[in-house]
Design a protein around this motif. Structure first.
Motif, PDB file in Angstrom:
ATOM      1  N   LYS A  60       0.826  -1.200   0.000  1.00 22.56           N
ATOM      2  CA  LYS A  60       0.000   0.000   0.000  1.00 22.56           C
ATOM      3  C   LYS A  60       0.861   1.251   0.000  1.00 22.56           C
ATOM      4  N   ALA A  61       1.967   1.224   0.752  1.00 23.72           N
ATOM      5  CA  ALA A  61       2.872   2.370   0.766  1.00 23.72           C
ATOM      6  C   ALA A  61       3.470   2.602  -0.620  1.00 23.72           C
ATOM      7  N   ALA A  62       3.924   1.535  -1.269  1.00 24.80           N
ATOM      8  CA  ALA A  62       4.522   1.657  -2.601  1.00 24.80           C
ATOM      9  C   ALA A  62       3.477   2.083  -3.632  1.00 24.80           C
ATOM     10  N   ASP A  63       2.249   1.560  -3.516  1.00 26.52           N
ATOM     11  CA  ASP A  63       1.198   1.910  -4.477  1.00 26.52           C
ATOM     12  C   ASP A  63       0.890   3.395  -4.455  1.00 26.52           C
ATOM     13  N   LEU A  64       0.771   3.960  -3.267  1.00 32.62           N
ATOM     14  CA  LEU A  64       0.404   5.378  -3.172  1.00 32.62           C
ATOM     15  C   LEU A  64       1.586   6.297  -3.445  1.00 32.62           C
ATOM     16  N   LEU A  65       2.802   5.811  -3.216  1.00 31.00           N
ATOM     17  CA  LEU A  65       3.971   6.639  -3.505  1.00 31.00           C
ATOM     18  C   LEU A  65       4.311   6.663  -4.996  1.00 31.00           C
ATOM     19  N   PHE A  66       4.389   5.481  -5.588  1.00 27.35           N
ATOM     20  CA  PHE A  66       4.870   5.394  -6.973  1.00 27.35           C
ATOM     21  C   PHE A  66       3.998   4.518  -7.861  1.00 27.35           C
ATOM     22  N   GLY A  67       2.741   4.258  -7.436  1.00 27.79           N
ATOM     23  CA  GLY A  67       1.838   3.534  -8.315  1.00 27.79           C
ATOM     24  C   GLY A  67       1.576   4.311  -9.598  1.00 27.79           C
ATOM     25  N   GLU A  68       1.581   5.625  -9.490  1.00 27.68           N
ATOM     26  CA  GLU A  68       1.503   6.517 -10.644  1.00 27.68           C
ATOM     27  C   GLU A  68       2.845   7.234 -10.769  1.00 27.68           C
ATOM     28  N   SER A  69       3.316   7.409 -11.993  1.00 20.01           N
ATOM     29  CA  SER A  69       4.624   8.023 -12.209  1.00 20.01           C
ATOM     30  C   SER A  69       4.600   9.495 -11.827  1.00 20.01           C
ATOM     31  N   PRO A  70       5.603   9.963 -11.090  1.00 20.88           N
ATOM     32  CA  PRO A  70       5.689  11.398 -10.795  1.00 20.88           C
ATOM     33  C   PRO A  70       5.960  12.200 -12.070  1.00 20.88           C
ATOM     34  N   ILE A  71       5.751  13.497 -11.983  1.00 22.53           N
ATOM     35  CA  ILE A  71       6.058  14.409 -13.088  1.00 22.53           C
ATOM     36  C   ILE A  71       7.349  15.134 -12.733  1.00 22.53           C
ATOM     37  N   TYR A  72       8.325  15.080 -13.627  1.00 22.05           N
ATOM     38  CA  TYR A  72       9.629  15.692 -13.386  1.00 22.05           C
ATOM     39  C   TYR A  72       9.738  16.963 -14.218  1.00 22.05           C
ATOM     40  N   GLY A  73       9.989  18.079 -13.558  1.00 17.94           N
ATOM     41  CA  GLY A  73      10.124  19.349 -14.260  1.00 17.94           C
ATOM     42  C   GLY A  73      11.509  19.945 -14.058  1.00 17.94           C
ATOM     43  N   ALA A  74      12.111  20.408 -15.154  1.00 17.54           N
ATOM     44  CA  ALA A  74      13.441  21.041 -15.075  1.00 17.54           C
ATOM     45  C   ALA A  74      13.543  22.103 -16.163  1.00 17.54           C
ATOM     46  N   GLY A  75      12.883  23.224 -15.966  1.00 16.96           N
ATOM     47  CA  GLY A  75      12.905  24.271 -16.986  1.00 16.96           C
ATOM     48  C   GLY A  75      11.634  24.262 -17.813  1.00 16.96           C
ATOM     49  N   GLU A  76      11.648  25.024 -18.890  1.00 17.73           N
ATOM     50  CA  GLU A  76      10.487  25.129 -19.753  1.00 17.73           C
ATOM     51  C   GLU A  76      10.252  23.825 -20.507  1.00 17.73           C
TER      52      GLU A  76
END
Length: 486
Positions: A60-76
């Motif tokens: 459950k911890a892993a599912d809610l943390l990284f079950g969906e891929s994060p969005i990585y932003g670095a500039g425009e």
């Protein structure tokens, strides 16, 4: 930390490594662990029944943390920096690595990212097929031994990665210890011979370093002013670097839940195969004139008394109601202390009708707070790992990359299912009823089609509307004789 005559793992890390191994056995329902418990239980004529709640807590911890891929932003959007971060994430399948680390972090309490410049297949393939590139991978925490800055147990000066390796020589097995020491800007390697000292459940647990096979090398320059190992604790206190896991504190409850399940199964087994009592004289007599009573086989015994005996089964008052109540109490206590609300498990009557996403989110409050706590540590570690990866790529590439190393901004998903109807209603209120989604995009999202397929669908929809509605000549509104209709 590693020299001839010393112990591996070092004594100050022995309890930590033992905890890693023990919790892993519990979470994965290790076959040897289950066999040992079963053999002890079966001596009393019972069969061991167990439920793996430890695995559920970690997943459950892993599912809610990284079950969906994060969005990585670095500039425009589309900038060289953004493209570089997305490429590093994609090339290293970082979303899978993150999920696996989150799962392991829950039962160990510690995870480590390791950044390196290498070939993915370690030279098995030609460099033209498998070129050198920056890699981010998970490092087994049981092989990482941080060296603290004197006087501050929260700060790490160097990370030692020491891996025991078995080497077969004929019918014998020899042990070697391969050591990498990661400091700011440098890596030092060494190799030692070892002999086993002790075992745990048949597996070698401690060794003694007996010889130096390869002396510590000259420092290898990485070109990065930081160690290439990054620590991501599950949760930490303010007086030590070691992380706190989610499993150890619940060990007693895990044991008692499984013990209660085992006891209930034993009671039900006895009730399913009871012994029948009959009046004297019913059973056949043997050669000596004595009734043959083999209760263990026939499940029938004669009862001699002053009054007639009514045939009936002997049942054991195992207090099943009390046993089930205790089991419910144990499970409720476990879920409460593990910050795992019943609704997160999809249990019925969990306190909400599930009509809206907001209702579910309110009931998930304890678990979401727990995940937010874990996310802070992963956010920092993952940001540092991606930044160090960019620095290493600049330092090791033959041609200088055309981007500036940047610490990315990471947006994590909350892991909860989206109530699309609720979101649409909110959007309608906030925009005053204006459309917020193009027809083309709606069809693509709902039907999972391409732009071309969506365009073809829209064309057919427009044709259907024209055919069913038709057109009306405005002259029908003219009055007879050419006048206008009043």
């Amino acid at each position: 930390m590693f020299e001839v005559g010393s112990q591996y793992p070092p004594k100050e890390h022995e309890d930590r490594v033992k905890r890693y191994r023990g919790n892993r056995d519990v979470v994965t329902s290790n076959a040897d662990l289950i066999k040992r418990i079963s053999e002890r239980i079966e001596q009393d004529g019972r069969r061991y029944i167990y439920a793996n709640y430890a695995d559920l807590i970690c997943k459950k911890a892993a599912d809610l943390l990284f079950g969906e891929s994060p969005i990585y932003g670095a500039g425009e959007e589309g900038s060289p920096e953004q493209q570089a971060v997305e490429r590093i994430v994609r090339d290293n399948a970082l979303n899978v690595t993150n999920y696996e680390m989150a799962y392991g972090n829950a039962y160990r309490g510690d995870s480590f990212y390791k950044v390196k410049w290498a070939q993915e297949y370690r030279g098995v393939l030609a460099e033209s097929v498998d070129p050198y590139r920056v890699m981010i991978e998970a490092q087994n925490a049981a092989y990482v031994f941080p060296e603290e800055i004197p006087g501050d147990r929260k700060k790490i000066a160097r990370y030692h990665i020491a891996v025991p390796v078995s080497v077969s020589e004929g019918n014998s097995v020899k042990w070697e210890l391969h050591v990498e020491t990661h400091g700011p800007g440098t890596i030092i390697t060494a190799k030692y011979a070892m002999t086993p000292l002790s075992t745990v459940n048949g597996e070698v647990f401690t060794w003694q370093i007996t010889d130096e096979l390869e002396a510590p090398s000259e420092p290898i320059k990485t070109g990065v002013p930081f160690p290439l190992v990054i620590h991501a604790p599950n949760f930490a206190l303010d007086d030590a670097w070691e992380g706190v896991d989610d499993i150890t504190e619940h060990a007693a409850i895990f044991y008692e839940i499984n013990n209660r399940l085992t006891q209930i199964a034993a009671i039900l087994d006895k009730h399913a195969d009871p012994i029948l009592t009959m009046p004297a004289g019913v059973l056949e007599e043997g050669p000596d004139g004595v009734p043959q009573m083999r209760a263990a086989y026939a499940k029938v015994i004669e009862v001699v008394g002053e009054h007639d005996v009514v045939p009936q089964y002997i049942t054991w008052d195992g207090k099943l109601d009390s046993a089930f109540k205790e089991l419910d109490t144990l499970i409720d206590t476990l879920l409460t202390t593990a910050e795992l609300p019943p609704i997160a498990l999809g249990k019925e009557n969990a306190g909400t009708s599930g009509a809206t996403g907001l209702a579910v989110k309110y009931r998930m409050g304890p678990l979401l707070s727990k995940i937010a706590r874990k996310r802070q540590y992963f956010d920092k570690a993952l940001t540092d790992a991606l930044f160090i990866a960019q620095l290493l790529e600049h330092a090791q590439s033959r041609t200088k990359p055309e981007y500036t190393p940047t610490k990315p901004h990471i947006i994590f998903a909350d892991g909860l299912p989206t109530d699309e109807r609720e979101q649409a209603e909110i959007a309608q209120i906030r925009t005053g009823g204006k459309p917020t989604l193009a027809v083309n995009d709606a069809i693509k999202r709902l039907d999972g089609v391409t732009d071309a397929q969506a365009a073809e669908i829209i064309t057919r929809i427009d044709a259907d509307e024209e055919r069913t509605m038709g057109t009306v000549d405005s002259t029908i509104f003219n009055a007879e004789g050419g006048g206008q209709v009043a």
